[in-house]
Scaffold this motif. Structure first.
Motif, PDB file in Angstrom:
ATOM      1  N   HIS A 169       9.751  60.761 -44.447  1.00 47.83           N
ATOM      2  CA  HIS A 169       9.539  59.609 -43.449  1.00 47.83           C
ATOM      3  C   HIS A 169      10.972  59.508 -43.005  1.00 47.83           C
ATOM      4  O   HIS A 169      11.156  58.904 -41.671  1.00 47.83           O
ATOM      5  N   ARG A 170      11.857  58.972 -43.657  1.00 53.65           N
ATOM      6  CA  ARG A 170      13.181  58.601 -43.094  1.00 53.65           C
ATOM      7  C   ARG A 170      13.824  59.941 -42.401  1.00 53.65           C
ATOM      8  O   ARG A 170      14.557  59.676 -41.179  1.00 53.65           O
ATOM      9  N   ASP A 207       7.487  61.796 -49.978  1.00 50.38           N
ATOM     10  CA  ASP A 207       6.962  61.061 -48.579  1.00 50.38           C
ATOM     11  C   ASP A 207       8.065  60.058 -48.022  1.00 50.38           C
ATOM     12  O   ASP A 207       8.253  60.207 -46.832  1.00 50.38           O
ATOM     13  N   TRP A 208       8.622  59.354 -48.815  1.00 44.35           N
ATOM     14  CA  TRP A 208       9.590  58.113 -48.451  1.00 44.35           C
ATOM     15  C   TRP A 208      10.739  58.939 -47.859  1.00 44.35           C
ATOM     16  O   TRP A 208      11.323  58.606 -46.863  1.00 44.35           O
ATOM     17  N   LYS A 267      12.369  60.075 -38.864  1.00 47.43           N
ATOM     18  CA  LYS A 267      12.916  58.709 -37.962  1.00 47.43           C
ATOM     19  C   LYS A 267      14.394  58.901 -37.716  1.00 47.43           C
ATOM     20  O   LYS A 267      14.958  58.283 -37.151  1.00 47.43           O
ATOM     21  N   GLU A 325       1.841  65.322 -38.679  1.00 43.42           N
ATOM     22  CA  GLU A 325       2.824  64.053 -38.521  1.00 43.42           C
ATOM     23  C   GLU A 325       4.276  64.710 -38.335  1.00 43.42           C
ATOM     24  O   GLU A 325       5.045  64.051 -37.267  1.00 43.42           O
TER      25      GLU A 325
END
Length: 197
Positions: free
Chosen positions: A131-132, A127-128, A135, A99
């Protein structure tokens, strides 16, 4: 005539690697079907050396092929074996590594992601935060997250601050105040009353 030969070479692709030696991958234990996939991707000798590193660290054949394909989609050779290996050793699963590679941020994000694992937050929190970052959303550095955690903030409080957009500078100030308060607690002057004779 020279112009025609030049055009032929350009169209034929000077970026091709027909003499790439794929034997190191075979020696590293890669399945022949995956080596064939890499040949279709026109993998270079440099990339073969990178992929051997991945194989030796336990990364699967499919992930090796996908990492190479992702790099080529981003118009460069795969040269991020160290970053991928470090992420794997820190406990990130191969789908997470892929990813990160899809966003072409393996080298730029791996160091901070490894430190994030060492901070000791839950997997869901890691993970949170990751992912930030992928992005491009504001997220304080792992070092500042670790500092805040060491001052006694809970994971929930840290995630709230990240969600509110706290910067590294703001986190540094809060950590400094919390550290100073902690270091001076119980050190105030207190008058001791003794018994009079």
């Amino acid at each position: 005539m020279l112009l025609g030969v030049f055009v032929l070479f350009r169209v034929g692709g000077c970026d091709k690697h027909p003499l790439t030696d794929y034997r190191p991958l075979d020696q590293a234990g890669m399945w022949s079907s995956n080596v064939e996939e890499l040949k279709k991707l026109n993998t270079s000798d440099l990339e073969v050396a990178q992929l051997v590193k991945l194989k030796q660290s336990g990364i699967s054949d499919d992930t090796c092929v996908s990492l190479t394909a992702d790099a080529h989609q981003h118009q460069h050779q795969f040269a991020s074996a160290d970053s991928a290996v470090n992420l794997g050793r820190a406990g990130y699963a191969e789908p997470v590594i892929l990813e990160i590679a899809k966003t072409d941020q393996l080298d730029s994000i791996s160091g901070d992601a490894v430190v994030l694992k060492l901070v000791g937050l839950s997997d869901s929190a890691n993970d949170w935060i990751l992912h930030r970052r992928l992005k491009g959303q504001r997220t304080m550095s792992s070092a500042e997250i670790g500092r805040l955690k060491n001052t006694g903030l809970t994971e929930k409080q840290i995630l709230e601050r990240i969600n509110e957009g706290m910067t590294d500078a703001q986190a540094d100030r809060e950590a400094y105040v919390r550290e100073a308060t902690r270091n001076h607690s119980g050190t105030g002057f207190q008058r001791v009353h003794g018994r009079r004779r």
